[in-house]
Design an enzyme around this catalytic site. Structure first.
Site, PDB file in Angstrom:
ATOM      1  N   SER A   1       1.106  -1.332   0.038  1.00 36.26           N
ATOM      2  CA  SER A   1       0.020   0.050  -0.131  1.00 36.26           C
ATOM      3  C   SER A   1       0.961   1.132  -0.027  1.00 36.26           C
ATOM      4  CB  SER A   1      -0.890   0.124   1.295  1.00 36.26           C
ATOM      5  OG  SER A   1      -1.605   1.361   1.336  1.00 36.26           O
TER       6      SER A   1
ATOM      7  N   TYR B   1      -1.245  -1.227  10.288  1.00 36.06           N
ATOM      8  CA  TYR B   1      -1.594  -1.320   8.893  1.00 36.06           C
ATOM      9  C   TYR B   1      -0.380  -0.767   7.969  1.00 36.06           C
ATOM     10  CZ  TYR B   1      -3.920  -1.088   4.184  1.00 36.06           C
ATOM     11  OH  TYR B   1      -4.000  -1.191   2.959  1.00 36.06           O
TER      12      TYR B   1
HETATM   13  N1  LIG Z   1      -8.884  -0.242  -1.711  1.00 35.90           N
HETATM   14  C1  LIG Z   1      -7.671   0.583  -1.163  1.00 35.90           C
HETATM   15  O1  LIG Z   1      -7.830   1.746  -1.188  1.00 35.90           O
HETATM   16  C2  LIG Z   1      -6.304  -0.115  -0.873  1.00 35.90           C
HETATM   17  C3  LIG Z   1      -5.243   0.735  -0.853  1.00 35.90           C
HETATM   18  C4  LIG Z   1      -3.841   0.513  -0.537  1.00 35.90           C
HETATM   19  C5  LIG Z   1      -3.859  -1.227  -0.570  1.00 35.90           C
HETATM   20  N2  LIG Z   1      -4.721  -1.920  -0.513  1.00 35.90           N
HETATM   21  C6  LIG Z   1      -4.474  -3.206  -0.238  1.00 35.90           C
HETATM   22  O2  LIG Z   1      -4.877  -4.017  -1.454  1.00 35.90           O
HETATM   23  C7  LIG Z   1      -5.673  -5.405  -0.975  1.00 35.90           C
HETATM   24  C8  LIG Z   1      -6.833  -5.712  -1.642  1.00 35.90           C
HETATM   25  O3  LIG Z   1      -7.742  -4.806  -0.883  1.00 35.90           O
HETATM   26  P1  LIG Z   1      -9.444  -4.372  -1.437  1.00 35.90           P
HETATM   27  O4  LIG Z   1      -9.620  -2.709  -1.216  1.00 35.90           O
HETATM   28  O5  LIG Z   1      -9.648  -4.990  -2.531  1.00 35.90           O
HETATM   29  O6  LIG Z   1      -9.878  -5.121  -0.279  1.00 35.90           O
HETATM   30  P2  LIG Z   1     -11.533  -5.819   0.080  1.00 35.90           P
HETATM   31  O7  LIG Z   1     -11.782  -5.656   1.430  1.00 35.90           O
HETATM   32  O8  LIG Z   1     -12.459  -5.241  -1.078  1.00 35.90           O
HETATM   33  O9  LIG Z   1     -10.844  -7.414  -0.388  1.00 35.90           O
HETATM   34  C9  LIG Z   1     -10.385  -8.070   0.365  1.00 35.90           C
HETATM   35  C10 LIG Z   1     -10.705  -9.487   0.290  1.00 35.90           C
HETATM   36  O10 LIG Z   1      -9.749 -10.237   1.185  1.00 35.90           O
HETATM   37  C11 LIG Z   1     -10.311 -11.052   1.887  1.00 35.90           C
HETATM   38  N3  LIG Z   1      -9.693 -11.450   2.943  1.00 35.90           N
HETATM   39  C12 LIG Z   1      -9.263 -10.547   4.218  1.00 35.90           C
HETATM   40  N4  LIG Z   1      -8.338 -11.168   4.963  1.00 35.90           N
HETATM   41  C13 LIG Z   1      -8.392 -12.524   4.662  1.00 35.90           C
HETATM   42  C14 LIG Z   1      -7.772 -13.860   5.107  1.00 35.90           C
HETATM   43  N5  LIG Z   1      -6.946 -13.650   6.285  1.00 35.90           N
HETATM   44  N6  LIG Z   1      -7.679 -14.784   4.317  1.00 35.90           N
HETATM   45  C15 LIG Z   1      -8.577 -15.023   3.306  1.00 35.90           C
HETATM   46  N7  LIG Z   1      -9.197 -13.845   2.631  1.00 35.90           N
HETATM   47  C16 LIG Z   1      -9.020 -12.742   3.351  1.00 35.90           C
HETATM   48  C17 LIG Z   1     -11.804 -10.462   2.273  1.00 35.90           C
HETATM   49  O11 LIG Z   1     -12.772 -11.340   2.959  1.00 35.90           O
HETATM   50  C18 LIG Z   1     -12.080  -9.741   0.989  1.00 35.90           C
HETATM   51  O12 LIG Z   1     -12.684 -10.640   0.179  1.00 35.90           O
HETATM   52  C19 LIG Z   1      -5.181  -5.469   0.324  1.00 35.90           C
HETATM   53  O13 LIG Z   1      -4.054  -5.951   0.775  1.00 35.90           O
HETATM   54  C20 LIG Z   1      -5.361  -4.085   0.663  1.00 35.90           C
HETATM   55  O14 LIG Z   1      -4.633  -3.644   1.900  1.00 35.90           O
HETATM   56  C21 LIG Z   1      -6.006  -1.408  -0.798  1.00 35.90           C
END
Ligand SMILES: NC(=O)c1ccc[n+]([C@@H]2O[C@H](COP(=O)([O-])OP(=O)(O)OC[C@H]3O[C@@H](n4cnc5c(N)ncnc54)[C@H](O)[C@@H]3O)[C@@H](O)[C@H]2O)c1
Length: 248
Positions: free
Chosen positions: A132, A145
Protein backbone atom coordinates in the site's frame (compact mmCIF):
# COMPACT_ATOMS: atom_id res chain seq x y z
CA UNK A 1 -2.93 -23.31 -19.35
CA UNK A 2 -1.14 -21.01 -16.90
CA UNK A 3 -2.40 -21.05 -13.32
CA UNK A 4 -2.64 -18.12 -10.92
CA UNK A 5 -3.57 -18.13 -7.26
CA UNK A 6 -5.16 -14.90 -6.05
CA UNK A 7 -5.87 -14.39 -2.34
CA UNK A 8 -8.70 -12.11 -1.28
CA UNK A 9 -10.35 -12.88 -4.63
CA UNK A 10 -13.99 -12.54 -3.56
CA UNK A 11 -14.19 -8.81 -4.21
CA UNK A 12 -12.28 -5.59 -4.84
CA UNK A 13 -8.81 -5.65 -6.36
CA UNK A 14 -8.52 -9.46 -6.05
CA UNK A 15 -11.71 -10.11 -8.02
CA UNK A 16 -10.77 -7.58 -10.74
CA UNK A 17 -7.34 -9.21 -11.01
CA UNK A 18 -8.94 -12.66 -11.29
CA UNK A 19 -11.11 -11.51 -14.22
CA UNK A 20 -8.13 -9.94 -16.00
CA UNK A 21 -6.16 -13.21 -15.67
CA UNK A 22 -9.14 -15.13 -17.10
CA UNK A 23 -9.34 -12.69 -20.03
CA UNK A 24 -5.65 -13.43 -20.74
CA UNK A 25 -6.40 -17.18 -20.88
CA UNK A 26 -5.17 -18.17 -17.41
CA UNK A 27 -7.05 -20.33 -14.89
CA UNK A 28 -7.35 -18.93 -11.39
CA UNK A 29 -7.56 -20.42 -7.91
CA UNK A 30 -9.68 -17.86 -6.03
CA UNK A 31 -8.92 -17.90 -2.30
CA UNK A 32 -10.99 -16.00 0.26
CA UNK A 33 -12.20 -16.61 3.80
CA UNK A 34 -15.62 -15.08 3.08
CA UNK A 35 -17.41 -18.13 1.68
CA UNK A 36 -20.66 -16.40 0.64
CA UNK A 37 -18.95 -13.56 -1.23
CA UNK A 38 -16.53 -16.03 -2.81
CA UNK A 39 -19.33 -18.27 -4.08
CA UNK A 40 -21.13 -15.22 -5.55
CA UNK A 41 -17.92 -13.97 -7.17
CA UNK A 42 -17.01 -17.34 -8.71
CA UNK A 43 -20.52 -18.02 -10.03
CA UNK A 44 -20.57 -17.98 -13.80
CA UNK A 45 -16.78 -17.77 -14.16
CA UNK A 46 -15.04 -20.56 -16.12
CA UNK A 47 -11.59 -21.94 -15.32
CA UNK A 48 -11.71 -20.96 -11.66
CA UNK A 49 -11.53 -22.93 -8.44
CA UNK A 50 -13.03 -21.26 -5.38
CA UNK A 51 -11.14 -22.13 -2.20
CA UNK A 52 -12.70 -20.88 1.03
CA UNK A 53 -9.71 -20.62 3.35
CA UNK A 54 -7.99 -18.11 5.63
CA UNK A 55 -4.39 -17.15 4.76
CA UNK A 56 -3.70 -16.22 8.39
CA UNK A 57 -4.23 -19.82 9.51
CA UNK A 58 -1.25 -22.14 9.07
CA UNK A 59 -3.28 -25.30 8.34
CA UNK A 60 -5.36 -23.46 5.76
CA UNK A 61 -2.25 -22.34 3.91
CA UNK A 62 -1.07 -25.95 3.53
CA UNK A 63 -4.55 -26.99 2.44
CA UNK A 64 -4.73 -24.19 -0.19
CA UNK A 65 -1.51 -25.34 -1.85
CA UNK A 66 -2.64 -29.00 -1.70
CA UNK A 67 -5.96 -28.10 -3.37
CA UNK A 68 -4.26 -26.07 -6.10
CA UNK A 69 -1.78 -28.87 -6.75
CA UNK A 70 -4.60 -31.39 -7.08
CA UNK A 71 -6.68 -29.07 -9.31
CA UNK A 72 -4.03 -27.68 -11.62
CA UNK A 73 -0.79 -29.55 -10.90
CA UNK A 74 1.17 -26.32 -11.31
CA UNK A 75 1.37 -22.70 -10.19
CA UNK A 76 2.72 -19.90 -12.39
CA UNK A 77 1.71 -16.85 -10.35
CA UNK A 78 0.84 -16.07 -6.76
CA UNK A 79 -0.89 -12.78 -5.95
CA UNK A 80 -0.80 -12.11 -2.20
CA UNK A 81 -3.68 -9.64 -2.15
CA UNK A 82 -5.78 -10.58 0.92
CA UNK A 83 -5.57 -7.75 3.42
CA UNK A 84 -7.36 -6.16 6.33
CA UNK A 85 -7.47 -2.48 7.28
CA UNK A 86 -7.84 -1.35 10.88
CA UNK A 87 -7.09 2.32 11.42
CA UNK A 88 -6.66 3.61 14.95
CA UNK A 89 -4.42 5.77 17.14
CA UNK A 90 -1.27 4.14 18.50
CA UNK A 91 -2.57 4.51 22.05
CA UNK A 92 -5.69 2.52 21.19
CA UNK A 93 -3.94 -0.18 19.18
CA UNK A 94 -3.71 -2.97 21.70
CA UNK A 95 -1.69 -6.06 20.94
CA UNK A 96 -4.75 -8.04 19.80
CA UNK A 97 -5.58 -5.39 17.14
CA UNK A 98 -1.91 -5.26 16.08
CA UNK A 99 -1.79 -9.07 15.74
CA UNK A 100 -5.03 -9.22 13.74
CA UNK A 101 -3.54 -6.91 11.12
CA UNK A 102 -0.16 -8.69 11.09
CA UNK A 103 -1.77 -12.16 10.95
CA UNK A 104 -3.23 -11.50 7.51
CA UNK A 105 -1.21 -8.64 5.99
CA UNK A 106 2.27 -9.85 6.92
CA UNK A 107 2.20 -13.45 8.21
CA UNK A 108 -0.30 -14.44 5.50
CA UNK A 109 2.05 -13.21 2.76
CA UNK A 110 5.04 -14.96 4.36
CA UNK A 111 3.23 -18.27 4.81
CA UNK A 112 1.53 -18.33 1.40
CA UNK A 113 4.76 -17.47 -0.43
CA UNK A 114 6.79 -20.06 1.46
CA UNK A 115 4.19 -22.78 0.89
CA UNK A 116 3.88 -21.93 -2.82
CA UNK A 117 7.63 -21.69 -3.42
CA UNK A 118 8.21 -25.31 -4.56
CA UNK A 119 5.50 -25.01 -7.24
CA UNK A 120 6.67 -21.55 -8.27
CA UNK A 121 10.27 -22.72 -8.60
CA UNK A 122 9.17 -25.61 -10.80
CA UNK A 123 7.25 -23.22 -13.08
CA UNK A 124 9.78 -20.36 -12.88
CA UNK A 125 6.77 -18.37 -11.80
CA UNK A 126 6.06 -14.95 -10.34
CA UNK A 127 4.82 -13.49 -7.08
CA UNK A 128 3.11 -10.13 -6.68
CA UNK A 129 2.67 -8.92 -3.13
CA UNK A 130 0.08 -6.21 -2.56
CA UNK A 131 1.29 -3.60 -0.08
CA UNK A 132 0.00 0.00 0.00
CA UNK A 133 1.06 3.62 -0.24
CA UNK A 134 0.60 3.40 3.55
CA UNK A 135 3.74 1.25 3.53
CA UNK A 136 5.67 3.93 1.61
CA UNK A 137 4.51 7.07 3.45
CA UNK A 138 3.48 7.32 7.07
CA UNK A 139 0.13 8.78 7.98
CA UNK A 140 -2.02 8.99 11.08
CA UNK A 141 -3.90 5.97 12.46
CA UNK A 142 -1.91 3.40 10.50
CA UNK A 143 0.63 2.11 13.01
CA UNK A 144 -0.34 -1.53 12.42
CA UNK A 145 -1.58 -1.31 8.82
CA UNK A 146 1.26 0.90 7.56
CA UNK A 147 3.92 -1.12 9.38
CA UNK A 148 2.54 -4.41 8.02
CA UNK A 149 2.66 -3.01 4.48
CA UNK A 150 6.18 -1.57 4.89
CA UNK A 151 7.28 -5.04 5.99
CA UNK A 152 5.68 -6.59 2.91
CA UNK A 153 7.65 -4.17 0.73
CA UNK A 154 10.90 -5.33 2.30
CA UNK A 155 9.88 -9.01 2.28
CA UNK A 156 9.34 -8.67 -1.49
CA UNK A 157 13.01 -7.70 -1.89
CA UNK A 158 14.15 -10.56 0.35
CA UNK A 159 12.13 -13.04 -1.70
CA UNK A 160 13.39 -11.61 -5.00
CA UNK A 161 16.98 -11.85 -3.77
CA UNK A 162 16.71 -15.50 -2.75
CA UNK A 163 14.40 -16.89 -5.42
CA UNK A 164 15.96 -15.17 -8.43
CA UNK A 165 18.38 -18.06 -8.93
CA UNK A 166 15.36 -20.35 -9.37
CA UNK A 167 13.88 -18.05 -12.01
CA UNK A 168 11.11 -16.86 -9.68
CA UNK A 169 10.34 -13.13 -9.93
CA UNK A 170 8.85 -11.24 -6.97
CA UNK A 171 7.44 -7.72 -7.16
CA UNK A 172 5.29 -5.49 -5.02
CA UNK A 173 2.35 -3.28 -6.00
CA UNK A 174 1.40 -0.41 -3.71
CA UNK A 175 -2.14 0.73 -4.44
CA UNK A 176 -3.23 4.28 -3.80
CA UNK A 177 -6.85 4.71 -2.72
CA UNK A 178 -9.40 2.56 -4.56
CA UNK A 179 -13.12 2.64 -3.71
CA UNK A 180 -13.40 -0.92 -2.44
CA UNK A 181 -15.23 -2.16 0.64
CA UNK A 182 -11.91 -2.15 2.56
CA UNK A 183 -11.19 1.50 1.75
CA UNK A 184 -14.73 2.77 2.18
CA UNK A 185 -14.90 1.28 5.67
CA UNK A 186 -12.06 3.55 6.80
CA UNK A 187 -12.21 6.58 4.44
CA UNK A 188 -14.44 9.41 5.64
CA UNK A 189 -15.48 12.22 3.24
CA UNK A 190 -12.65 14.34 4.71
CA UNK A 191 -10.11 11.66 3.84
CA UNK A 192 -11.54 11.27 0.32
CA UNK A 193 -11.27 15.06 -0.26
CA UNK A 194 -7.72 15.13 1.15
CA UNK A 195 -6.65 12.32 -1.19
CA UNK A 196 -8.11 14.14 -4.20
CA UNK A 197 -6.10 17.22 -3.22
CA UNK A 198 -2.85 15.27 -2.74
CA UNK A 199 -2.98 13.07 -5.85
CA UNK A 200 -1.69 14.59 -9.12
CA UNK A 201 -4.33 12.70 -11.13
CA UNK A 202 -6.93 14.08 -8.70
CA UNK A 203 -8.99 10.93 -8.18
CA UNK A 204 -9.13 7.43 -6.70
CA UNK A 205 -7.91 4.50 -8.79
CA UNK A 206 -10.08 1.66 -10.05
CA UNK A 207 -9.76 -2.05 -9.34
CA UNK A 208 -8.92 -2.69 -13.00
CA UNK A 209 -6.12 -0.09 -12.95
CA UNK A 210 -4.53 -2.13 -10.17
CA UNK A 211 -5.28 -5.48 -11.78
CA UNK A 212 -3.68 -4.43 -15.07
CA UNK A 213 -0.33 -3.77 -13.36
CA UNK A 214 -0.56 -6.93 -11.26
CA UNK A 215 -1.26 -9.17 -14.27
CA UNK A 216 1.46 -7.42 -16.28
CA UNK A 217 4.01 -8.21 -13.54
CA UNK A 218 2.92 -11.87 -13.60
CA UNK A 219 3.21 -12.08 -17.39
CA UNK A 220 6.20 -12.87 -19.60
CA UNK A 221 6.19 -9.20 -20.64
CA UNK A 222 7.79 -8.49 -17.24
CA UNK A 223 10.35 -11.30 -17.58
CA UNK A 224 13.31 -9.12 -16.45
CA UNK A 225 11.48 -7.28 -13.66
CA UNK A 226 12.02 -8.47 -10.11
CA UNK A 227 12.48 -6.97 -6.65
CA UNK A 228 10.54 -3.86 -7.65
CA UNK A 229 8.01 -1.78 -5.76
CA UNK A 230 5.49 -0.07 -8.02
CA UNK A 231 3.07 2.49 -6.66
CA UNK A 232 -0.19 2.49 -8.63
CA UNK A 233 -1.44 5.62 -6.96
CA UNK A 234 -2.09 8.46 -9.42
CA UNK A 235 1.27 9.98 -8.43
CA UNK A 236 0.52 10.36 -4.71
CA UNK A 237 3.80 8.89 -3.47
CA UNK A 238 5.96 10.99 -5.78
CA UNK A 239 4.69 14.41 -4.74
CA UNK A 240 5.22 16.83 -1.89
CA UNK A 241 3.15 19.76 -0.68
CA UNK A 242 1.40 22.50 -2.64
CA UNK A 243 -0.60 20.72 -5.34
CA UNK A 244 -3.97 22.36 -4.61
CA UNK A 245 -2.38 25.87 -4.69
CA UNK A 246 -0.57 25.14 -7.94
CA UNK A 247 -3.80 23.90 -9.53
CA UNK A 248 -5.68 27.09 -8.66
N1 LIG B 1 -8.66 -0.23 -1.57
C1 LIG B 1 -7.65 0.54 -1.27
O1 LIG B 1 -7.77 1.76 -1.23
C2 LIG B 1 -6.30 -0.06 -0.99
C3 LIG B 1 -5.23 0.81 -0.86
C4 LIG B 1 -3.97 0.30 -0.58
C5 LIG B 1 -3.80 -1.07 -0.46
N2 LIG B 1 -4.87 -1.91 -0.60
C6 LIG B 1 -4.61 -3.35 -0.44
O2 LIG B 1 -5.14 -4.06 -1.55
C7 LIG B 1 -5.53 -5.37 -1.12
C8 LIG B 1 -6.96 -5.64 -1.56
O3 LIG B 1 -7.79 -4.65 -0.96
P1 LIG B 1 -9.29 -4.36 -1.40
O4 LIG B 1 -9.47 -2.90 -1.23
O5 LIG B 1 -9.61 -5.02 -2.68
O6 LIG B 1 -10.04 -5.07 -0.16
P2 LIG B 1 -11.45 -5.77 0.03
O7 LIG B 1 -11.76 -5.71 1.48
O8 LIG B 1 -12.48 -5.26 -0.94
O9 LIG B 1 -11.11 -7.28 -0.37
C9 LIG B 1 -10.22 -8.03 0.40
C10 LIG B 1 -10.65 -9.48 0.39
O10 LIG B 1 -9.68 -10.22 1.15
C11 LIG B 1 -10.36 -11.16 1.95
N3 LIG B 1 -9.53 -11.49 3.11
C12 LIG B 1 -9.14 -10.66 4.12
N4 LIG B 1 -8.39 -11.32 4.99
C13 LIG B 1 -8.29 -12.61 4.54
C14 LIG B 1 -7.65 -13.77 5.03
N5 LIG B 1 -6.95 -13.75 6.17
N6 LIG B 1 -7.74 -14.92 4.31
C15 LIG B 1 -8.46 -14.95 3.14
N7 LIG B 1 -9.09 -13.88 2.65
C16 LIG B 1 -9.03 -12.72 3.34
C17 LIG B 1 -11.67 -10.47 2.34
O11 LIG B 1 -12.67 -11.43 2.73
C18 LIG B 1 -12.02 -9.72 1.06
O12 LIG B 1 -12.84 -10.48 0.19
C19 LIG B 1 -5.34 -5.41 0.40
O13 LIG B 1 -4.11 -6.05 0.70
C20 LIG B 1 -5.29 -3.94 0.78
O14 LIG B 1 -4.56 -3.71 1.96
C21 LIG B 1 -6.11 -1.44 -0.87
Amino acid sequence: MKTALVTGAARGIGLATTKLFLAEGWRVAMVDRDGDELAKAAEGLSNVKAICRDVSVGQDVGAIIAEVTEWAGQLDALVNNAGVADFGPIDETDFARWRTVMDTNLDGVFRMSQAAAPLLKRAKGAVVNIASISGLRASTLRVAYGTSKAAVIHMTKQQAAEWGEFGVRVNCVCPGPVRTKLAMAVHSQDIIDAYHDAIPLGRYGTEDELGNVITFLCSDKASYVTGQVIAVDGGFESTGIGLPSLRS
